[in-house]
Design a protein around this motif. Structure first.
Motif, mmCIF file in Angstrom:
data_model
loop_
_atom_site.group_PDB
_atom_site.id
_atom_site.type_symbol
_atom_site.label_atom_id
_atom_site.label_comp_id
_atom_site.label_asym_id
_atom_site.label_seq_id
_atom_site.Cartn_x
_atom_site.Cartn_y
_atom_site.Cartn_z
ATOM 1 N N THR A 121 0.827 -1.207 0.000
ATOM 2 C CA THR A 121 0.000 0.000 0.000
ATOM 3 C C THR A 121 0.864 1.260 0.000
ATOM 4 O O THR A 121 0.499 2.284 -0.584
ATOM 5 N N PHE A 122 2.038 1.184 0.658
ATOM 6 C CA PHE A 122 2.893 2.366 0.788
ATOM 7 C C PHE A 122 3.533 2.778 -0.531
ATOM 8 O O PHE A 122 3.939 3.934 -0.677
ATOM 9 N N VAL A 123 3.676 1.850 -1.466
ATOM 10 C CA VAL A 123 4.405 2.156 -2.689
ATOM 11 C C VAL A 123 3.488 2.271 -3.904
ATOM 12 O O VAL A 123 3.968 2.521 -5.010
ATOM 13 N N GLN A 124 2.192 2.090 -3.708
ATOM 14 C CA GLN A 124 1.276 2.169 -4.851
ATOM 15 C C GLN A 124 1.311 3.530 -5.526
ATOM 16 O O GLN A 124 1.226 3.631 -6.744
ATOM 17 N N VAL A 151 5.876 9.173 2.820
ATOM 18 C CA VAL A 151 7.267 9.642 2.751
ATOM 19 C C VAL A 151 8.179 8.877 3.687
ATOM 20 O O VAL A 151 9.407 8.879 3.511
ATOM 21 N N GLY A 152 7.628 8.224 4.698
ATOM 22 C CA GLY A 152 8.426 7.466 5.652
ATOM 23 C C GLY A 152 7.528 6.506 6.405
ATOM 24 O O GLY A 152 6.319 6.725 6.522
ATOM 25 N N VAL A 153 8.133 5.439 6.941
ATOM 26 C CA VAL A 153 7.368 4.393 7.610
ATOM 27 C C VAL A 153 7.886 4.221 9.033
ATOM 28 O O VAL A 153 9.107 4.142 9.252
ATOM 29 N N ILE A 154 6.961 4.154 9.987
ATOM 30 C CA ILE A 154 7.281 3.858 11.381
ATOM 31 C C ILE A 154 7.004 2.376 11.613
ATOM 32 O O ILE A 154 5.871 1.930 11.540
ATOM 33 N N ILE A 174 12.151 4.913 0.446
ATOM 34 C CA ILE A 174 11.270 5.352 1.525
ATOM 35 C C ILE A 174 11.960 5.029 2.850
ATOM 36 O O ILE A 174 12.139 3.854 3.189
ATOM 37 N N PRO A 175 12.362 6.027 3.632
ATOM 38 C CA PRO A 175 13.029 5.757 4.919
ATOM 39 C C PRO A 175 12.094 5.041 5.898
ATOM 40 O O PRO A 175 10.872 5.231 5.872
ATOM 41 N N ASP A 442 11.822 14.092 -1.116
ATOM 42 C CA ASP A 442 12.835 13.185 -1.639
ATOM 43 C C ASP A 442 13.326 12.265 -0.524
ATOM 44 O O ASP A 442 13.838 12.731 0.491
ATOM 45 N N GLY A 443 13.170 10.956 -0.708
ATOM 46 C CA GLY A 443 13.508 9.999 0.341
ATOM 47 C C GLY A 443 14.981 9.956 0.682
ATOM 48 O O GLY A 443 15.358 9.791 1.844
#
Length: 780
Positions: A121-124, A151-154, A174-175, A442-443
């Motif tokens: 889902t995060f990269v769609q 932009v970032g994932v916890i 994606i950080p 920008d990641g």
């Protein structure tokens, strides 16, 4: 051609596109749910910048199901911690002002494969889809709502889950910041370059656990690990550290399968019993496996046989030991150093079904937490389950204890927030809201800002990352204890990966007479050895303790002596007085400590008396220093800032003032030094011109007695010119040097075109120097 990226990268992209196509088509906005509402499997919160979240809301499913039972602590507590942190950041006017953070939070179900599917889902939003073949009923093209850009994932929680997700997120730059994944593999910056974590690596944890095992004198142990990166890497690191340090032998290493079959944990217990002398078991496993191991040990009637040592996956969690208190009693666990976040306790205990609709799993938590059902149709006849009233309160109608990783979830969100804030400050200076340079974010640039953050976390601990994205190693050591029918985790020690030794003497002392930690059963002995309690303490002799305290006493006595010696000096009396009072009080405190501490060494209650005495003495001495040295200065700064100015000094040696201005004076142009528009000597109507002692810094001094006459000597070109002055005479000097005039009782000095200073001496033999300009006063 693949070019510089290589064939592997293109195959990964192709595979990902295939997975996305299988995950289902995008839904036209006319058929989809409105933006801002929770979807079936995720929480969606609108914002200018969207962060992803991965949490184990549910456990692993069985019998082909992806998800299992709800995880109240590990899942809901941590998820709510992210929502709590987002609320704090969005309400903070100093952090990301005029920028709102949103979120897309998913349930990993404690399974890496399910987490991988969810994380797509995060990269769609980063992959273009061809919608040319899709047509609406009217024949027109569909209006496709593109997913929000994350932009970032916890997250994630488990190391195996984080590894699986990190392999996907790095492809799209994606950080990712984890709050619980500790596998050493994740420190590989060449493979997981976009991964960071606010918890220390298991490399530190393994070293800490080896140190604890050696301190407990366990020299023959077994290891138990869950299959996967976390368990296997943790045990591997433990075995490696134990070999390097020596003194610990590994009886056997047992692995828990990823998908255990019925009876698997009974086999594990039987295998551990094959080496019956290895009663200590080192566990690197997830909480589900830990619970099943304890259940199997109880089933095999082995309560009290094993000495458990659990990694941070056990920590201080209630779920693994619930209703298994007796078999888990005495277990030693480890957890990254943390503190309970009181603000989160207030936040979470105030959550209700009415004010927390954004959490789509909160209703399920409500039913599980209060043992009730929200729907009357879900109630079964004859069951003792009641219907929920919605008036239940967390912490009042149910037990509540903050989960151990809540602090790290909050710190992870804040690390992302501080990195975005620094990025906005550099890329969008003076702009309100996002600027084109941050739309999209920008990641790669964001990762650099993440690795550079350095701030104080929610619990006061510094939050930093090294070059591999790891946090420093700091741990608390717990023991699970039963007392008077109640069970709790007690902190019995701490461990850190480095020591800061301030004095060379301490280093020498540790080399000559190194100290060791021991478990002392003497003070807590009982008639029944099974109920004996050991106290982990430092194995230090009274002589070593006296030497340590003696050095501190020497510093205190020396400081006290010099405070007494300087108490009468005018320039230093104001500082010597509080220093003196502080030292007098500190000496009294520690002089009282010595007989009480060492005089009770034979007492039956010495453990309590000596601990209390040492604690009180340290607290008193610190409070005295804080109160007498620090607080007076704070009082002046806050309530009397007008007194916070340099004081005028007096000379100890009859240093002569040549002139003091007391009347309004305007100097004529002919007397302006060096042709300047204003004379700096006469710019201030009360500024004196000085003769400064050659042995002291030129002071701000009072005018000497006007009745005293002075003899001035001028040294120039090797010749001596002298003159005398009095109140009623005007002493002429060469025009090139200026004139000294004494009108009335207040002498003053005019200098004109003076090329150098005057070396002078008064009738008492005190040498001085007359400088031509007041700002240039300096010692000879």
């Amino acid at each position: 051609m693949p070019g510089k990226r290589g064939w592997g990268w293109w195959w990964a992209r192709l595979l990902l596109c295939l997975l996305l196509s299988l995950s289902g088509p995008w839904v036209p906005s006319s058929l989809g749910k409105p933006k801002g509402h929770p979807q079936m499997n995720s929480i969606r919160i609108d914002g200018d910048i969207t962060l992803g979240g991965l949490f184990p809301v549910h456990g692993r499913g069985s019998e082909g199901k992806a998800c299992g039972e709800l995880k109240k602590e590990k899942g809901i507590h941590r998820l709510e911690a992210m929502l709590f942190a987002l609320d704090r950041i969005n309400n903070d006017p100093d952090l990301l002002p005029n920028i709102t953070l949103g979120a897309r939070i998913l349930d990993t179900c404690s399974r890496d494969t399910h987490a991988l599917e969810q994380s797509l889902t995060f990269v769609q939003a980063l992959i273009e889809k061809d919608g040319t073949e899709v047509r609406c009923g009217s024949g027109g093209p569909p209006i496709i709502t593109k997913p929000e850009r994350v932009v970032g994932v916890i997250g994630a929680s488990g190391s195996s889950v984080s590894i699986m997700v990190a392999n996907i997120l790095r492809l799209f730059k994606i950080p990712q910041i984890s709050y619980a994944s500790t596998a050493p593999d994740l420190s590989d910056n060449s493979r997981y370059d976009f991964f960071s974590r606010v918890v220390p690596s298991d490399t530190y944890q393994a070293q800490a656990m080896v140190d604890i095992v050696r301190a407990l004198k366990w020299n023959y142990v077994s290891t138990l690990a869950s299959e996967g990166s976390y368990g296997e890497s943790g045990v591997e690191a433990f075995v490696q550290k134990s070999r390097e340090d020596g003194g610990v032998c590994i009886a056997q290493s047992v692995k828990i399968p990823r998908e255990p079959k019925p009876g698997e944990f009974d086999k594990i217990i039987r295998r551990l019993l094959e080496t019956s002398n290895a009663r200590a078991v080192i566990i690197f496993a997830n909480e589900d496996d830990i619970r099943r191991v304890l259940e199997a040990a109880r089933k095999a009637n082995q309560t009290g046989h094993f000495f458990w040592m659990g990694s941070d996956s056990w920590g201080s969690k209630i779920a693994p030991v619930l209703h298994l208190e007796e078999v888990a009693e005495g277990a030693v666990t480890i957890l990254p150093k943390r503190m309970s976040v009181r603000g989160f306790d207030r936040y979470f205990s105030s959550r209700t079904l009415d004010n927390n609709r954004r959490n789509i799993w909160f209703a399920e938590f409500w039913e599980d937490n209060f043992h009730c059902k929200l729907s009357r149709h879900a109630l079964k006849k004859g069951s003792h389950v009641k219907k929920c009233t919605s008036r239940e309160r967390i912490g009042q109608d149910s037990a509540y204890e903050q989960e151990g990783k809540v602090q790290f979830v909050i710190d992870a969100v804040y690390a992302m927030g501080h990195a975005l804030h620094a990025m906005h400050r550099d890329l969008c200076p003076g702009r309100v809201g996002l600027c084109p340079r941050m739309d999209p974010v920008d990641g790669t640039q964001l990762l650099k800002y993440i690795r550079s953050v350095n701030f104080s976390g929610i619990a006061g601990n510094p939050v930093t990352f090294n070059e591999n994205g790891d946090a420093p190693g700091r741990y608390d050591i717990y023991q699970y204890q039963l007392r008077n029918g109640s069970a709790e985790y007690k902190v019995i020690g701490s461990w850190t990966d480095h020591l800061h030794l301030r004095l060379l003497g301490i280093c020498v002392w540790f080399v000559v007479d190194p100290s060791h930690s021991v478990v002392d059963f003497q003070d807590q002995r009982t008639l029944d050895p099974r109920f004996a309690r050991g106290v982990l303490k430092c194995d230090i002799s009274d002589l070593s303790l006296i030497c340590l305290l003696g050095y501190s006493m020497l510093l205190m006595v020396t400081c006290t002596v010099y405070a007494i010696k300087t108490r009468g000096v005018p320039e230093t009396f104001n500082e010597a007085k509080p220093i003196g009072f502080t030292m007098y009080t500190t000496c009294i405190v520690w002089l009282a400590f010595i007989p009480i501490f060492f005089g009770t060494s034979q007492s039956a209650d010495k453990l309590y008396i000596q601990t209390t005495t040492l604690t009180v003495s340290v607290s008193l001495s610190a409070s005295v220093s804080l109160g007498m040295l620090y607080m007076p200065k704070v009082y002046i700064i806050l309530f009397h800032p007008e007194q916070n100015v340099p004081k005028r000094k007096r000379s100890l040696k009859a240093v002569v003032t040549a002139a003091t201005m007391s009347n309004k004076f305007t100097q004529k142009g002919s007397f302006r030094p060096n042709g300047e528009a204003k004379s700096e000597l006469c710019e201030n109507l009360e500024a004196p011109v000085y003769l400064a002692s050659s042995t002291t810094t030129p002071p701000l001094m009072d005018t000497p007695d006007d009745s005293v006459g002075h003899t001035l000597h001028q040294m120039t070109s090797g010749s001596l010119q002298s003159c005398s002055s009095s109140q009623s005479t005007s002493f002429p000097v060469p025009t090139a040097w200026g004139s000294l005039q004494m009108p009335g009782r207040h002498p003053w000095l005019h200098l004109a075109d003076v090329p150098s200073s005057l070396s002078c001496q008064d009738p008492d033999g005190v040498k001085a120097v007359l400088w031509p300009r007041a700002p240039a006063l300096s010692p000879v």
